[in-house]
Design a protein around this motif. Sequence first.
Motif, PDB file in Angstrom:
ATOM      1  N   PRO A 172      61.588   1.534 -18.813  1.00 30.34           N
ATOM      2  CA  PRO A 172      62.565   1.260 -19.517  1.00 30.34           C
ATOM      3  C   PRO A 172      63.306   2.382 -20.204  1.00 30.34           C
ATOM      4  O   PRO A 172      63.208   3.617 -20.602  1.00 30.34           O
ATOM      5  CB  PRO A 172      61.978   0.655 -20.954  1.00 30.34           C
ATOM      6  CG  PRO A 172      60.435   1.559 -20.973  1.00 30.34           C
ATOM      7  CD  PRO A 172      60.182   1.802 -19.482  1.00 30.34           C
ATOM      8  N   VAL A 173      64.655   2.212 -20.158  1.00 31.15           N
ATOM      9  CA  VAL A 173      65.920   3.208 -20.604  1.00 31.15           C
ATOM     10  C   VAL A 173      65.850   3.866 -21.704  1.00 31.15           C
ATOM     11  O   VAL A 173      66.113   4.996 -21.937  1.00 31.15           O
ATOM     12  CB  VAL A 173      67.181   2.561 -20.256  1.00 31.15           C
ATOM     13  CG1 VAL A 173      67.416   1.464 -21.460  1.00 31.15           C
ATOM     14  CG2 VAL A 173      68.318   3.626 -20.412  1.00 31.15           C
ATOM     15  N   GLU A 174      65.207   2.761 -22.804  1.00 35.61           N
ATOM     16  CA  GLU A 174      64.957   3.535 -24.097  1.00 35.61           C
ATOM     17  C   GLU A 174      63.790   4.673 -24.041  1.00 35.61           C
ATOM     18  O   GLU A 174      63.760   5.565 -25.079  1.00 35.61           O
ATOM     19  CB  GLU A 174      64.344   2.476 -25.091  1.00 35.61           C
ATOM     20  CG  GLU A 174      65.367   1.253 -25.279  1.00 35.61           C
ATOM     21  CD  GLU A 174      65.048   0.078 -24.181  1.00 35.61           C
ATOM     22  OE1 GLU A 174      65.375  -1.004 -24.722  1.00 35.61           O
ATOM     23  OE2 GLU A 174      64.570   0.441 -23.327  1.00 35.61           O
ATOM     24  N   GLU A 175      63.032   4.728 -22.888  1.00 27.64           N
ATOM     25  CA  GLU A 175      62.013   5.799 -23.032  1.00 27.64           C
ATOM     26  C   GLU A 175      62.257   6.948 -22.143  1.00 27.64           C
ATOM     27  O   GLU A 175      61.528   7.904 -22.014  1.00 27.64           O
ATOM     28  CB  GLU A 175      60.897   5.061 -22.256  1.00 27.64           C
ATOM     29  CG  GLU A 175      60.061   3.927 -23.055  1.00 27.64           C
ATOM     30  CD  GLU A 175      59.013   4.403 -24.336  1.00 27.64           C
ATOM     31  OE1 GLU A 175      59.308   5.509 -24.525  1.00 27.64           O
ATOM     32  OE2 GLU A 175      58.384   3.544 -24.595  1.00 27.64           O
ATOM     33  N   SER A 221      55.511   0.829 -26.637  1.00 27.22           N
ATOM     34  CA  SER A 221      56.720   1.267 -26.143  1.00 27.22           C
ATOM     35  C   SER A 221      57.637   1.210 -27.182  1.00 27.22           C
ATOM     36  O   SER A 221      57.647   0.306 -28.470  1.00 27.22           O
ATOM     37  CB  SER A 221      57.191   0.251 -25.095  1.00 27.22           C
ATOM     38  OG  SER A 221      58.539   0.236 -24.796  1.00 27.22           O
ATOM     39  N   VAL A 222      58.898   1.894 -27.127  1.00 25.50           N
ATOM     40  CA  VAL A 222      59.898   2.016 -28.232  1.00 25.50           C
ATOM     41  C   VAL A 222      61.049   1.302 -27.666  1.00 25.50           C
ATOM     42  O   VAL A 222      62.053   1.113 -28.330  1.00 25.50           O
ATOM     43  CB  VAL A 222      60.283   3.399 -28.450  1.00 25.50           C
ATOM     44  CG1 VAL A 222      58.989   4.291 -29.115  1.00 25.50           C
ATOM     45  CG2 VAL A 222      60.852   4.341 -27.393  1.00 25.50           C
ATOM     46  N   ALA A 223      60.746   0.614 -26.381  1.00 22.42           N
ATOM     47  CA  ALA A 223      61.733  -0.134 -26.072  1.00 22.42           C
ATOM     48  C   ALA A 223      62.035  -1.561 -26.730  1.00 22.42           C
ATOM     49  O   ALA A 223      61.173  -1.939 -27.734  1.00 22.42           O
ATOM     50  CB  ALA A 223      61.498  -0.552 -24.534  1.00 22.42           C
ATOM     51  N   VAL A 224      62.817  -2.435 -26.622  1.00 28.80           N
ATOM     52  CA  VAL A 224      63.099  -3.691 -27.389  1.00 28.80           C
ATOM     53  C   VAL A 224      63.301  -4.784 -26.454  1.00 28.80           C
ATOM     54  O   VAL A 224      63.882  -4.548 -25.270  1.00 28.80           O
ATOM     55  CB  VAL A 224      64.362  -3.467 -28.267  1.00 28.80           C
ATOM     56  CG1 VAL A 224      64.171  -2.349 -29.384  1.00 28.80           C
ATOM     57  CG2 VAL A 224      65.555  -3.179 -27.393  1.00 28.80           C
ATOM     58  N   GLY A 225      62.826  -6.031 -26.879  1.00 32.39           N
ATOM     59  CA  GLY A 225      63.143  -7.217 -26.341  1.00 32.39           C
ATOM     60  C   GLY A 225      62.429  -7.364 -25.034  1.00 32.39           C
ATOM     61  O   GLY A 225      61.043  -6.936 -24.965  1.00 32.39           O
ATOM     62  N   ALA A 226      63.087  -7.627 -24.043  1.00 30.60           N
ATOM     63  CA  ALA A 226      62.655  -7.955 -22.681  1.00 30.60           C
ATOM     64  C   ALA A 226      62.203  -6.571 -22.242  1.00 30.60           C
ATOM     65  O   ALA A 226      61.080  -6.707 -21.456  1.00 30.60           O
ATOM     66  CB  ALA A 226      63.670  -8.541 -21.725  1.00 30.60           C
ATOM     67  N   ASN A 227      62.737  -5.424 -22.261  1.00 34.01           N
ATOM     68  CA  ASN A 227      62.409  -4.328 -21.804  1.00 34.01           C
ATOM     69  C   ASN A 227      61.137  -3.965 -22.250  1.00 34.01           C
ATOM     70  O   ASN A 227      60.125  -3.492 -21.547  1.00 34.01           O
ATOM     71  CB  ASN A 227      63.091  -3.263 -22.168  1.00 34.01           C
ATOM     72  CG  ASN A 227      64.239  -2.906 -21.144  1.00 34.01           C
ATOM     73  OD1 ASN A 227      64.731  -3.872 -20.441  1.00 34.01           O
ATOM     74  ND2 ASN A 227      65.327  -2.060 -21.210  1.00 34.01           N
ATOM     75  N   ALA A 228      60.630  -4.096 -23.482  1.00 29.98           N
ATOM     76  CA  ALA A 228      59.418  -3.883 -24.105  1.00 29.98           C
ATOM     77  C   ALA A 228      58.202  -4.814 -23.661  1.00 29.98           C
ATOM     78  O   ALA A 228      57.361  -4.260 -23.287  1.00 29.98           O
ATOM     79  CB  ALA A 228      59.434  -3.851 -25.759  1.00 29.98           C
ATOM     80  N   ARG A 229      58.619  -5.959 -23.514  1.00 26.63           N
ATOM     81  CA  ARG A 229      57.464  -6.842 -22.869  1.00 26.63           C
ATOM     82  C   ARG A 229      56.978  -6.321 -21.482  1.00 26.63           C
ATOM     83  O   ARG A 229      56.031  -6.610 -21.087  1.00 26.63           O
ATOM     84  CB  ARG A 229      57.924  -8.310 -22.997  1.00 26.63           C
ATOM     85  CG  ARG A 229      58.159  -8.754 -24.458  1.00 26.63           C
ATOM     86  CD  ARG A 229      58.231 -10.369 -24.333  1.00 26.63           C
ATOM     87  NE  ARG A 229      59.618 -10.708 -23.948  1.00 26.63           N
ATOM     88  CZ  ARG A 229      60.804 -10.527 -24.791  1.00 26.63           C
ATOM     89  NH1 ARG A 229      60.621 -10.480 -26.084  1.00 26.63           N
ATOM     90  NH2 ARG A 229      61.877 -10.945 -23.861  1.00 26.63           N
TER      91      ARG A 229
END
Length: 322
Positions: A151-154, A218-226
């Motif tokens: 995930p880009v957030e990570e 994960s610190v991602a959100v939404g679909a990225n986190a799932r």
Amino acid sequence: MNRYLLNISYIGTHFRGIQKIVNKVEGPHVDTKTIQGCIELALRSLNPINEIQTVISSRTDAGVHALHSTLHVDLQRRNSKPFDPTTITCVLNRLLQKNGFPIRVLSTQQVPDTFHCRYNARGRNYLYRFAVAKNGNSHTDRLKNHDVFMPVEELDRCYFLQNCTFDIERLRAGSHMFLGLHNFRTFMSVSRQRSATRDHPRYTLRTIDQIIVKPGKSVAVGANARLAESLYDYWDIEFTAKAFLYKQVRRMVGALLALATGRIDERSLYQMLTIPSKNSWDHRVLLSPPFGLYLCRVYYDEKDLKLPEVFNSNELAGAASN
């Protein structure tokens, strides 16, 4: 002159580290490649009449983040009155944001002139975040399917291991070996800034108070986190001690990950810990990357932060008459 403690947080990805580099040849300059340099630049906007010299409590290297770290600075106003701590916080955050620096001042507190953010620290807490590809989701299989996902957030926030042969219970058991007082010379990288103090046998003695290994997320959100949590198991390792050596946490994490993935065994870990020497380092162990490491907390005793009580002239006169 008044002393202030700044509680700060930052993302260390694009910085050379927290500590500024002083070039004695070129003279004083603003080092915006370090967290300390950026904060000193922002402090100039307060226009104190003294030279700004900050002191950091904890050194973090390039790429390491901090959820909470501290530094102190002495400031003198032209009218000799103290700065309002809230004003300092607001002014600094405005300047840091304007310049695009990923640094924020959490709070500012006036402290006694004798307070020292490094020497008065009672403890430090570090967190290392990593994620392991789940069983059946090996690096080779995923490369064939062109579906290696992160995930880009990570990005630069977590260490991803593409290894399905990972034993978290072995890591957890191995972490217990580090607890208590040990000579951690094997787990100290050699700093560029050598000193006689660092060569003293007692310098590398450290007491690890607590190590907690627990599931992360994960610190991602939404679909990225799932999607991320369907592909990876996230783990957090927390280390608590009064102080750590240079790169000690990253070396301990590297050794534990090597143990969990079968690159070394418990005997090798025991030898590195009980035969303290740079020659005892097992080169099958890889230094864990900096971007998974966070300085979470620097602890102080509240009484060390408290300003001495100042009596007004009427109270002093009343006390004298009695």
